[in-house]
Each structure stands twice: as structure tokens, then as C-alpha cells.
Design an enzyme around this catalytic site. Sequence first.
Site, short mmCIF file in Angstrom:
data_model
loop_
_atom_site.label_atom_id
_atom_site.label_comp_id
_atom_site.label_asym_id
_atom_site.label_seq_id
_atom_site.Cartn_x
_atom_site.Cartn_y
_atom_site.Cartn_z
N TYR A 142 11.66 -3.82 3.35
CA TYR A 142 10.51 -4.60 2.91
C TYR A 142 9.62 -3.71 2.06
O TYR A 142 9.35 -2.56 2.43
CB TYR A 142 9.72 -5.11 4.13
CG TYR A 142 8.44 -5.85 3.80
CD1 TYR A 142 8.47 -7.09 3.18
CD2 TYR A 142 7.21 -5.29 4.12
CE1 TYR A 142 7.29 -7.78 2.90
CE2 TYR A 142 6.02 -5.98 3.84
CZ TYR A 142 6.07 -7.21 3.23
OH TYR A 142 4.90 -7.89 2.95
N ASP A 237 9.76 4.30 -1.13
CA ASP A 237 8.63 3.54 -0.59
C ASP A 237 8.27 4.15 0.77
O ASP A 237 8.93 3.88 1.78
CB ASP A 237 9.01 2.07 -0.45
CG ASP A 237 7.85 1.23 0.10
OD1 ASP A 237 6.80 1.83 0.42
OD2 ASP A 237 8.00 0.01 0.20
N LYS A 265 -0.81 2.42 4.36
CA LYS A 265 -1.01 2.57 5.80
C LYS A 265 -1.78 3.84 6.20
O LYS A 265 -3.00 3.84 6.14
CB LYS A 265 0.34 2.41 6.51
CG LYS A 265 0.90 0.99 6.28
CD LYS A 265 2.08 0.59 7.13
CE LYS A 265 2.37 -0.89 6.97
NZ LYS A 265 3.53 -1.24 6.18
C1 LIG Z 1 3.67 -2.29 5.01
C2 LIG Z 1 4.64 -1.97 3.93
C3 LIG Z 1 4.45 -2.40 2.61
C4 LIG Z 1 3.34 -3.35 2.23
O1 LIG Z 1 2.10 -2.81 2.40
P1 LIG Z 1 0.83 -3.82 2.50
O2 LIG Z 1 -0.33 -2.89 2.57
O3 LIG Z 1 1.06 -4.63 3.73
O4 LIG Z 1 0.84 -4.64 1.27
C5 LIG Z 1 5.31 -1.96 1.64
N1 LIG Z 1 6.34 -1.15 1.95
C6 LIG Z 1 6.58 -0.72 3.20
C7 LIG Z 1 7.72 0.19 3.46
C8 LIG Z 1 5.74 -1.13 4.23
O5 LIG Z 1 6.02 -0.75 5.49
#
Ligand SMILES: *Cc1c(COP(=O)(O)O)cnc(C)c1O
Length: 429
Positions: A142, A237, A265
Amino acid sequence: MSKNIALFDRAQKSIPAGVNSPVRAFRSVGGTPRFIQRAQGAYVWDANGKRYIDFVGSWGTAIVGHAHPDVIQAVTLAAKKGLSFGMPTEDEVELAEVLRRRLPSLELVRLVSSGTEATMSALRLARGFTGRNKIVKFEGCYHGHGDSLLVKAGSGMLTFGKPSSAGIPEGVANETIVLPYNDIDAARAMFDQCGRDIAAVIVEPIAGNMNMVKPKAGFLQGLRQLCDTFGTVLIFDEVMTGFRVHPHCAQGLYKITPDLTTLGKVIGGGMPVAAFGGKKEIMRHIAPLGDVYQAGTLSGNPVAVAAGLATLKLTEHAGFYEHLTATTEGLVRGLTQVAKLAGVPFSAQCEGGMFGIYFSESVPTSFEEIMACNVAHFNRFFNLLLNQEIHFAPSAFEAGFVSAAHNEEDIARTITIAKAAFEKIKQEE
Ligand SMILES: *Cc1c(COP(=O)(O)O)cnc(C)c1O
């Protein structure tokens, strides 16, 4: 009546499903989401004033524990000086410097407000830089909810059993190639076919949105080599893994340098801060240096940046990651032991302050193996623990998070309650 139930009823009259992000709705595990009134350290308190040991940690942001006094003080001081200027500040320069020091691959870095924004921007940049359209992502990973990336994404999408979102034009989805995670041969075959059309490979260096799946030896290295050979931009990511699994993120742990990295995060410490950055020669294409447009009214927001700086500073204390890792390992070891005693097929693993629990004999290494885990067992386990005031993520397809504020007693209590839950699950079979 429970205040959580009353609030949930009320919420659904104004907000779709009563929540502002899908997994919060408890659709897969059943029951009522806990409405949180406050949080401190390793705990959250719901609307009834019940205290829970929290392994969601605001989905990984709360690495130093909730409402750490240093973070609250930094935020309070910053707020008193004004909430947003739309003009540059010294603190955002400092945050960029801290990020670069901790993550040497970030030659230039730009701050944004969410992980979704970071990945969308990194992709646009990769496309603008290479002049190519296609991107490669992996099944179950994701990367936020940008159109190009919402194809076979994990997490909320898995929880609801939908391969892809509606509302994404075919033309956009067709530019996204989805490959199996941890299968370097499949990636090689795809690159042999159309490598010169692929702008970017985006990957979670440790997958955390289909539950937790670690990269097999050679997988990330193989992607690095393919991208080098074909002039494709490699994007790690690290929105979830960044400063969560290792002081220098997953790229420091595995010693692989991506071309671009996305963060989120932890770097906001509970406030909306995210970032994307990497090689100068690529980042120079971002406006106003280059012609790839990207902007944000609240980017580098001073109050949010203050929370991020204070949080990252705390993670630099001597022994921070050793302690976090030891706590998480204690949890994983304990859960595995009591499940075995109860005779329930179960496995678990962790890295730094991130963990995965699986209702399967062995730790899954692929999307298929994740999908083969016993979801009914997970849902029962989740609810049995929630009733005993322990809050895991409400889905079998999410990773779990431990903070520096979790102590031995929290872990011991969790294991004791889990033991009874495993025994109950075994009995009910
Ligand atoms: C949480 C997450 C996102 C999205 O971040 P948001 O701040 O919720 O938009 C993208 N990539 C990864 C790997 C994530 O865990």
C-alpha cells in the site's frame, strides 16, 4: 449504553461508516470501534474511560509513546508562535537536515503533509524525470490512495476484499504493473519485456500493509540492479518503516540505496508531516527548480514540524532502538510460546518496533501465504484481547507497533491474556 456505541451511531449520521479512514470501522473484526478520548505512553482511553494497551500506535506514528512530554512541549511552544505562515521557517530546514543526517540517500528532501502526498509526488517526479509512464508496484503493498497506486493495494483494500478501488480511470490503472512481492524472477521477466517503459519501481522495503512481510534475501538487491540496468527510478516507500525498523530505516538495515524515498508516520510524531527525497539529479526536477509541479499550503507546517523534530530527537537517545527492539522481540517470543502451548497454529516476527502476527504454522513470505492465514482465528483473537483491554489493529492484514513507552509489565499482561485467548480458540475448534 456504552458511549462507544452511542458515538458510533451518531458518527454514522454524519461521516461515511462513522470513520475518517476505512479500517477504523471494524468491519472485518465486527463490533464497535473504540472512540478515544485521550492517550498517554503505551495506552489509549476510550469514551467509557476504559484503558487499553495500544499496539496500533496511531498506525506507527507513536514510536516514543503517546503524548510524550517533550513532544507536547515542543508543539505547545510552536503553537504559541503561530499555527501556519505559508512562508519558510528555520525548523523545517532543521527537520530536513535531521532527515538527511539520518538517511544519507536524501540529498534533497521536500516536506509534505501525508504519506499519500509523498508517494504521489515521488511517482510524478519519477515520471517527469524519466519521460516514461509505467510504474511497477507489488501485490499487497500500500502506498497511500493516489490513483496510480490504488491497484491491488493492501491494508484497507484487503480487509474489504476488493482488489482495486472504483473511480480510477482505466488509462491510469493500465500504466500500473502489479508484480508479486518477493519474486525477483517475475520482476526480471517484466523488465525484459518492457523495462525501458518503466519510470519507477515503488516498494515497501518491508511490507507492512498486508500484515508484515520481510523481503527475501536478494529481492531488494535484485530490484536495485534492474533499476540500474534500465534507467528506472527505485522508490523505497518507507512511510511505515522509516525510523521504525532501524535508526536509518529499512535502507540502512539492508544497506541498499534507493533513488527516492518516501517518509511519513514517525517523522511527524503524530502530526501531519511526510516527505519525499533522494538523488539531487532527480529532485532538481521539482518546481520551481524544474518542471514537475508539487506544492502544499500546509507543507512544513511549523506545529507539525515541531512534533516531528522532538520525536526524532528522542529516537536518537542512546539505546533507543535496542530497547524498542528488545520489547518487541519479547512480545513476539511470548505470543509464539503461548500459542504453541495452546496448540494453535501461529507465528510472529518483528523488526525494530514493528511486528506481524500470523495464524499460520510459519511466517509468511508472500501475498499468497498471507492470504492463506486463518482470518477467523485472528478476528476471534482480536476481540478476545480487546475485551480484556488490549488493542491490536482491527484487521488480519495490518502490522502491529510497539513504542518505547511499552514496559515489561504491558508485554507480560498482553502475553497472559493472549494465552487465555489461544486456549479459548483451541477449545472452540
Ligand atoms: C501509511 C502509509 C502510506 C500512506 O500514508 P498516509 O499518511 O496515510 O497518506 C503510504 N505508504 C505506506 C507504506 C504506508 O504505510
